[in-house]
Design an enzyme around this catalytic site. Structure first.
Site, short mmCIF file in Angstrom:
data_model
loop_
_atom_site.label_atom_id
_atom_site.label_comp_id
_atom_site.label_asym_id
_atom_site.label_seq_id
_atom_site.Cartn_x
_atom_site.Cartn_y
_atom_site.Cartn_z
N ASP A 72 -5.04 7.47 -1.43
CA ASP A 72 -5.83 6.60 -0.56
C ASP A 72 -7.25 6.50 -1.10
O ASP A 72 -7.74 7.39 -1.79
CB ASP A 72 -5.84 7.16 0.88
CG ASP A 72 -4.58 6.80 1.63
OD1 ASP A 72 -4.18 5.62 1.61
OD2 ASP A 72 -3.99 7.71 2.24
N HIS B 228 0.84 -1.21 0.00
CA HIS B 228 0.00 0.00 0.00
C HIS B 228 0.87 1.26 0.00
O HIS B 228 0.66 2.16 -0.83
CB HIS B 228 -0.91 -0.03 1.24
CG HIS B 228 -1.68 1.22 1.49
ND1 HIS B 228 -3.02 1.34 1.20
CD2 HIS B 228 -1.31 2.44 2.00
CE1 HIS B 228 -3.45 2.55 1.52
NE2 HIS B 228 -2.42 3.25 2.01
N GLU B 229 1.84 1.31 0.90
CA GLU B 229 2.68 2.52 1.00
C GLU B 229 3.50 2.71 -0.28
O GLU B 229 3.68 3.83 -0.75
CB GLU B 229 3.57 2.46 2.24
CG GLU B 229 2.83 2.38 3.58
CD GLU B 229 1.90 3.54 3.84
OE1 GLU B 229 1.98 4.57 3.15
OE2 GLU B 229 1.04 3.41 4.75
N HIS C 277 1.58 4.46 -2.94
CA HIS C 277 1.60 5.93 -2.93
C HIS C 277 2.79 6.47 -3.72
O HIS C 277 2.67 7.44 -4.46
CB HIS C 277 1.69 6.45 -1.49
CG HIS C 277 0.43 6.30 -0.71
ND1 HIS C 277 -0.80 6.69 -1.19
CD2 HIS C 277 0.19 5.79 0.54
CE1 HIS C 277 -1.74 6.43 -0.28
NE2 HIS C 277 -1.16 5.88 0.78
ZN LIG Z 1 -2.28 5.29 2.37
#
Ligand SMILES: [Zn+2]
Length: 191
Positions: free
Chosen positions: A124, A114-115, A118
């Protein structure tokens, strides 16, 4: 005669060097995939997790390759408390912070992918859907899915295709940004 040949040879070499210089300085829009070198020297507990996350992104996308031990486009850190988060300095560049406490509540691999998402240009998307990687902690601690959806993966592939105009790159939300609070603290058990 000899000196004329020498002058021609020198001129030819100069032309060749100039051509090479132009090629190197101005890669075209159809340039090779971007290599994103990640560095886990500051996150020794998560080096293996980072490698797994890199493989997931590499398998799901085109136009980019996450690679270890070749540089530091992406620095990965482990911290204690404060929450996991990402700092994107530009598309494909930045820092990821993994909170060791949070990684005991949520899946560390899901946090990592997830990170990194980014850094690869994704925002998000807190819709609680475990099938969506960028839903982060909104899908709860029981959600361990580390894979981007096809829509998320395609978005990343398109961002790295090198076909966007300068205006698009400046206005599509993939520039410098800090992403916090993806993984809310879990309330302490009552009783
Ligand atoms: Zn996030």
């Amino acid at each position: 005669m000899t000196s004329r040949i020498t002058r021609l040879a020198v001129a030819s070499v100069a032309t060749a060097v100039a051509t090479l210089g132009v090629t190197v300085a101005n890669p075209g829009p159809a340039s090779a995939a971007m290599t994103i070198c990640y560095n886990t020297s500051q996150a020794p507990s998560y080096a293996s997790i980072a490698n797994q996350a890199a493989s997931i992104w590499n398998n799901a996308t085109t136009n980019l390759t996450l690679s270890a031990n070749c540089g530091s486009n992406l620095r990965i850190y482990q911290i204690t408390g404060g929450g996991s988060y990402a700092v994107r300095t530009s598309l494909g560049n930045g820092r990821v912070y993994i909170d060791t406490r949070q990684a005991q509540q949520y899946s560390p691999l899901r946090i990592m992918t997830h990170e990194i998402g980014h850094i690869l240009g994704l925002p998000d998307n807190y819709n609680g859907n475990c099938a969506i990687l960028m839903s982060g902690g909104s899908a709860g601690t029981s959600c361990t899915n580390p894979y981007p959806s096809s829509a998320e993966a395609n978005r990343v592939s398109n961002l790295f295709a090198g076909t966007r105009s300068a205006t698009e790159r400046a206005t599509d939300g993939t520039g410098s940004q800090v992403f916090r609070d993806s993984w809310p603290a879990v309330p302490a058990a009552v009783g």
